[in-house]
Scaffold this motif. Sequence first.
Motif, PDB file in Angstrom:
ATOM      1  N   UNK A   1       0.816  -1.192   0.000  1.00 34.20           N
ATOM      2  CA  UNK A   1       0.000   0.000   0.000  1.00 34.20           C
ATOM      3  C   UNK A   1       0.865   1.263   0.000  1.00 34.20           C
ATOM      4  N   UNK A   2       1.979   1.227   0.729  1.00 35.82           N
ATOM      5  CA  UNK A   2       2.863   2.394   0.786  1.00 35.82           C
ATOM      6  C   UNK A   2       3.486   2.658  -0.581  1.00 35.82           C
ATOM      7  N   UNK A   3       3.838   1.608  -1.306  1.00 32.88           N
ATOM      8  CA  UNK A   3       4.411   1.786  -2.640  1.00 32.88           C
ATOM      9  C   UNK A   3       3.378   2.384  -3.589  1.00 32.88           C
ATOM     10  N   UNK A   4       2.162   1.900  -3.528  1.00 38.83           N
ATOM     11  CA  UNK A   4       1.099   2.440  -4.380  1.00 38.83           C
ATOM     12  C   UNK A   4       0.859   3.919  -4.076  1.00 38.83           C
ATOM     13  N   UNK A   5       0.892   4.265  -2.807  1.00 34.69           N
ATOM     14  CA  UNK A   5       0.742   5.671  -2.413  1.00 34.69           C
ATOM     15  C   UNK A   5       1.879   6.515  -2.967  1.00 34.69           C
ATOM     16  N   UNK A   6       3.095   6.015  -2.866  1.00 35.75           N
ATOM     17  CA  UNK A   6       4.250   6.753  -3.377  1.00 35.75           C
ATOM     18  C   UNK A   6       4.153   6.941  -4.886  1.00 35.75           C
ATOM     19  N   UNK A   7       3.745   5.895  -5.595  1.00 37.53           N
ATOM     20  CA  UNK A   7       3.587   5.998  -7.050  1.00 37.53           C
ATOM     21  C   UNK A   7       2.545   7.051  -7.415  1.00 37.53           C
ATOM     22  N   UNK A   8       1.441   7.043  -6.701  1.00 41.84           N
ATOM     23  CA  UNK A   8       0.363   7.993  -6.979  1.00 41.84           C
ATOM     24  C   UNK A   8       0.784   9.426  -6.676  1.00 41.84           C
ATOM     25  N   UNK A   9       1.387   9.636  -5.521  1.00 42.40           N
ATOM     26  CA  UNK A   9       1.812  10.982  -5.138  1.00 42.40           C
ATOM     27  C   UNK A   9       2.879  11.495  -6.102  1.00 42.40           C
ATOM     28  N   UNK A  10       3.810  10.638  -6.497  1.00 44.26           N
ATOM     29  CA  UNK A  10       4.840  11.064  -7.435  1.00 44.26           C
ATOM     30  C   UNK A  10       4.253  11.395  -8.805  1.00 44.26           C
ATOM     31  N   UNK A  11       3.190  10.703  -9.190  1.00 41.93           N
ATOM     32  CA  UNK A  11       2.520  11.019 -10.446  1.00 41.93           C
ATOM     33  C   UNK A  11       1.915  12.425 -10.371  1.00 41.93           C
ATOM     34  N   UNK A  12       1.298  12.735  -9.251  1.00 42.60           N
ATOM     35  CA  UNK A  12       0.708  14.069  -9.071  1.00 42.60           C
ATOM     36  C   UNK A  12       1.798  15.141  -9.080  1.00 42.60           C
ATOM     37  N   UNK A  13       2.911  14.887  -8.413  1.00 42.03           N
ATOM     38  CA  UNK A  13       4.024  15.841  -8.391  1.00 42.03           C
ATOM     39  C   UNK A  13       4.533  16.091  -9.803  1.00 42.03           C
ATOM     40  N   UNK A  14       4.700  15.024 -10.574  1.00 42.04           N
ATOM     41  CA  UNK A  14       5.200  15.170 -11.945  1.00 42.04           C
ATOM     42  C   UNK A  14       4.230  15.977 -12.803  1.00 42.04           C
ATOM     43  N   UNK A  15       2.943  15.711 -12.661  1.00 47.53           N
ATOM     44  CA  UNK A  15       1.949  16.447 -13.444  1.00 47.53           C
ATOM     45  C   UNK A  15       1.939  17.930 -13.087  1.00 47.53           C
ATOM     46  N   UNK A  16       2.028  18.228 -11.807  1.00 47.63           N
ATOM     47  CA  UNK A  16       2.062  19.625 -11.370  1.00 47.63           C
ATOM     48  C   UNK A  16       3.326  20.313 -11.883  1.00 47.63           C
ATOM     49  N   UNK A  17       4.463  19.632 -11.766  1.00 45.94           N
ATOM     50  CA  UNK A  17       5.724  20.221 -12.216  1.00 45.94           C
ATOM     51  C   UNK A  17       5.702  20.473 -13.716  1.00 45.94           C
ATOM     52  N   UNK A  18       5.166  19.546 -14.474  1.00 45.88           N
ATOM     53  CA  UNK A  18       5.088  19.742 -15.929  1.00 45.88           C
ATOM     54  C   UNK A  18       4.181  20.922 -16.271  1.00 45.88           C
ATOM     55  N   UNK A  19       3.124  21.086 -15.491  1.00 49.48           N
ATOM     56  CA  UNK A  19       2.216  22.214 -15.720  1.00 49.48           C
ATOM     57  C   UNK A  19       2.902  23.540 -15.396  1.00 49.48           C
ATOM     58  N   UNK A  20       3.639  23.581 -14.329  1.00 50.85           N
ATOM     59  CA  UNK A  20       4.317  24.804 -13.914  1.00 50.85           C
ATOM     60  C   UNK A  20       5.537  25.130 -14.771  1.00 50.85           C
ATOM     61  N   UNK A  21       6.087  24.131 -15.424  1.00 47.27           N
ATOM     62  CA  UNK A  21       7.340  24.285 -16.149  1.00 47.27           C
ATOM     63  C   UNK A  21       7.133  24.077 -17.648  1.00 47.27           C
ATOM     64  N   UNK A  22       6.069  24.641 -18.184  1.00 43.09           N
ATOM     65  CA  UNK A  22       5.737  24.470 -19.595  1.00 43.09           C
ATOM     66  C   UNK A  22       6.847  24.968 -20.511  1.00 43.09           C
TER      67      UNK A  22
END
Length: 115
Positions: A1-22
């Motif tokens: 469960x902790x790995x799945x949480x980390x994968x999900x949170x990292x996906x959100x971080x990457x999406x936010x960073x890509x949005x901010x760093x167009x």
Amino acid sequence: MALLSALTINMVIALIAKTLDEGTAPVGLSPTEYLPATAVGFLIGSLGLSLLARFAPKAPPLVVPVALILTWIPDLLLLSEGATAVNITALMLMHLVVAGSVVSAFARTMPDVTR
């Protein structure tokens, strides 16, 4: 469960960073890069924490934060290769997420090591 949480949170971080760093070519923020890296980092962190619990259960609580800071060195070196501050910050946050998920996964079974 902790790995799945980390994968999900990292996906959100990457999406936010890509949005901010167009407009830039982000380093390490594509799913083919960060999803396997998250899983491998989680496994390596789990192995390291298990070994620490087994062979040095009284190790100073600074071991995990120091290990985390050491993982940030390659991220910071990417600045010299043209990565942006947003990109580097996202990668550093991703490392923090992986470290936090490993510690939280072991917190109940190894309270002396994860304190």
